[in-house]
Design a protein around this motif. Structure first.
Motif, short mmCIF file in Angstrom:
data_model
loop_
_atom_site.label_atom_id
_atom_site.label_comp_id
_atom_site.label_asym_id
_atom_site.label_seq_id
_atom_site.Cartn_x
_atom_site.Cartn_y
_atom_site.Cartn_z
N MET A 31 43.75 47.42 40.09
CA MET A 31 44.71 46.32 40.20
C MET A 31 45.29 46.01 38.82
N VAL A 32 46.58 45.80 38.80
CA VAL A 32 47.25 45.39 37.55
C VAL A 32 48.22 44.26 37.87
N ARG A 33 48.82 43.70 36.85
CA ARG A 33 49.90 42.75 37.08
C ARG A 33 51.03 43.43 37.83
N LEU A 34 51.63 42.67 38.72
CA LEU A 34 52.72 43.21 39.54
C LEU A 34 53.77 43.92 38.68
N SER A 35 54.14 43.29 37.53
CA SER A 35 55.23 43.84 36.72
C SER A 35 54.84 45.19 36.10
N GLU A 36 53.54 45.51 36.07
CA GLU A 36 53.11 46.80 35.52
C GLU A 36 52.90 47.83 36.62
N ASP A 75 62.41 46.31 37.91
CA ASP A 75 62.74 45.21 37.01
C ASP A 75 64.11 44.61 37.36
N PRO A 76 64.14 43.33 37.76
CA PRO A 76 65.43 42.74 38.15
C PRO A 76 66.41 42.62 36.98
N ARG A 77 65.91 42.78 35.75
CA ARG A 77 66.83 42.69 34.60
C ARG A 77 67.88 43.79 34.63
N ASN A 78 67.57 44.88 35.31
CA ASN A 78 68.55 45.97 35.42
C ASN A 78 69.54 45.73 36.55
N ARG A 79 69.31 44.67 37.34
CA ARG A 79 70.12 44.47 38.54
C ARG A 79 70.97 43.21 38.50
N VAL A 80 70.55 42.24 37.70
CA VAL A 80 71.16 40.92 37.76
C VAL A 80 71.92 40.65 36.47
N ARG A 81 73.18 40.23 36.60
CA ARG A 81 74.02 40.08 35.41
C ARG A 81 74.34 38.63 35.07
N ARG A 105 60.75 29.33 45.25
CA ARG A 105 60.45 28.10 44.52
C ARG A 105 60.46 28.27 43.00
N VAL A 106 60.70 29.50 42.53
CA VAL A 106 60.60 29.76 41.08
C VAL A 106 61.49 28.84 40.26
N PHE A 107 62.73 28.63 40.72
CA PHE A 107 63.67 27.83 39.93
C PHE A 107 63.90 26.45 40.53
N GLU A 108 62.98 26.04 41.40
CA GLU A 108 63.10 24.72 42.00
C GLU A 108 63.01 23.65 40.92
N GLY A 109 63.97 22.75 40.89
CA GLY A 109 63.96 21.66 39.91
C GLY A 109 64.33 22.11 38.50
N VAL A 110 64.71 23.37 38.32
CA VAL A 110 65.09 23.86 36.99
C VAL A 110 66.59 23.65 36.80
N ASP A 111 66.97 22.99 35.70
CA ASP A 111 68.38 22.81 35.38
C ASP A 111 68.89 24.06 34.66
N ASP A 119 62.56 34.95 31.63
CA ASP A 119 61.22 34.69 31.10
C ASP A 119 60.44 33.76 32.03
N GLN A 120 61.13 32.75 32.58
CA GLN A 120 60.46 31.84 33.52
C GLN A 120 60.00 32.59 34.77
N LEU A 121 60.85 33.48 35.21
CA LEU A 121 60.49 34.29 36.38
C LEU A 121 59.24 35.12 36.07
N GLU A 122 59.23 35.70 34.87
CA GLU A 122 58.10 36.53 34.46
C GLU A 122 56.80 35.71 34.43
N THR A 123 56.89 34.50 33.92
CA THR A 123 55.71 33.62 33.89
C THR A 123 55.21 33.36 35.31
N HIS A 124 56.17 33.10 36.22
CA HIS A 124 55.80 32.86 37.61
C HIS A 124 55.04 34.06 38.19
N CYS A 125 55.45 35.26 37.80
CA CYS A 125 54.88 36.47 38.40
C CYS A 125 53.61 36.93 37.72
#
Ligand code: FE2
Length: 327
Positions: free
Chosen positions: A165-170, A176-182, A204-210, A221-227
């Motif tokens: 088992m590893v972190r999902l991102s590994e 990686d959504p960074r290659n998909r989202v502009r 819910r990742v960006f719920e309440g985030v301005d 980075d916030q998304l990464e922390t969530h994951c």
């Protein structure tokens, strides 16, 4: 495939084909356009109430016809030797220019979603001793060596490779959504409709985030922390003898059949490559119990989709498990 029949090839190598295109070029182009539009617009999949690239054969008539076509089914029955088969899942696999590999993996046949940390078997075979499921992978665009070609370790279905088992991102399945989202807008809307990372719930990742207060990079980075707490399974690194693998370039409409127990990956796509689209169909023996948890109150599967409206499509033979829901 030097003198081997498809059935011998599947049994010894773990895969067979490519098999010739049977659908017209127009039909394959229609499906490619359908999926390109789907990726662009990310509509709700009506069965699941959210965006998903899974099981559009239960919605799109043309796709269902192709994945249940007599030519395809006879090849499948002949190659696998199965006396009865149902189509239980289809999934779009897209590879955009610059996308990484979906790394080496094998799947013993329960499809519990372990690649994204899930533990819910989708298939419950009545006979555990033999093979009960097969995957058919059809190119919807031409696939060369440079744009996400499939590669297999010949004969590797005989052994279960060590995993951890590893972190999902590994994990190897992570795209990686960074290659998909502009843009920030795109990031927020895709997080909200769960189309950002595999089948991970990101609503819910960006719920309440301005969002105005942050740059796109900071939001990533916030998304990464969530994951960070999400785990997934990966195959331990292993040695390969020269010539141990085979890549399978294909023309649009051609397809291969393989067992997911055979170690496989899709290679990375060069930044200069064209987008590559493929549809895979998953077929299991007719007596397999599909989605056993359907009979419980908890109908969410290992990939976080509510499968209460899912249906199996019988394609071959008459020996069908009476507990499944059929189209
Ligand atoms: Fe796979």
């Amino acid at each position: 495939m030097s003198g081997m029949t498809p059935r011998e090839s599947l049994a010894t190598q773990g895969f067979a084909g490519p098999f010739p295109r049977f659908a017209s070029p127009e039909v394959i182009a229609e499906l490619a356009a359908f999926f390109a539009d789907l990726l662009e617009r990310q509509p709700e999949q009506p069965l699941y109430g959210r965006y998903s690239v899974r099981d559009w054969h239960l919605v799109n008539e043309t796709l269902r016809q192709v994945m249940t076509a007599p030519e395809l089914v006879s090849t499948l029955a002949e190659t696998t030797g199965a006396d009865s088969l149902v189509l239980w899942r289809t999934k779009l696999f897209e590879k955009f220019p610059g996308d990484g590999a979906i790394d080496w993996h094998q799947e013993y046949g329960y499809f519990d979603g372990e690649e994204v940390g899930g533990h819910r078997p989708a298939l419950f075979p009545l006979n555990h001793s033999g093979q009960w499921d097969w995957t058919l992978w059809m190119a919807l665009t031409d696939v060369s060596e440079d744009d996400g070609v499939m590669e297999f370790v010949k004969g590797s279905q005989q052994a279960q490779y060590p995993k951890r088992m590893v972190r999902l991102s590994e994990s190897g399945a992570y795209v990686d959504p960074r290659n998909r989202v502009r843009t920030k807008e795109e990031l927020l809307s895709r997080a909200a409709n769960n189309s950002l990372i595999l089948d991970i719930d990101t609503r819910r990742v960006f719920e309440g985030v301005d969002a105005d207060k942050y740059t796109l990079e900071e939001l990533f980075d916030q998304l990464e922390t969530h994951c960070e707490d999400l785990l997934a399974v990966v195959t331990e690194p292993f040695e390969l003898e020269p010539g141990a693998t085979r890549t399978v370039p294909m023309k649009a409409g051609e397809y291969i059949i393989f067992t997911e127990r055979c170690m496989h990956r899709s290679r990375a796509s060069l930044p200069t490559a064209k987008p590559r689209l493929a549809i895979n169909g998953r077929y299991t023996l007719g007596d397999t119990w599909v989605y056993p948890q359907r009979t419980t109150r908890d109908t969410v599967d290992g990939s976080n989709l509510d499968i209460s409206k899912h249906r199996c499509v019988p394609v071959h033979g008459t020996r069908l498990n009476p507990d499944n829901a059929y189209l």
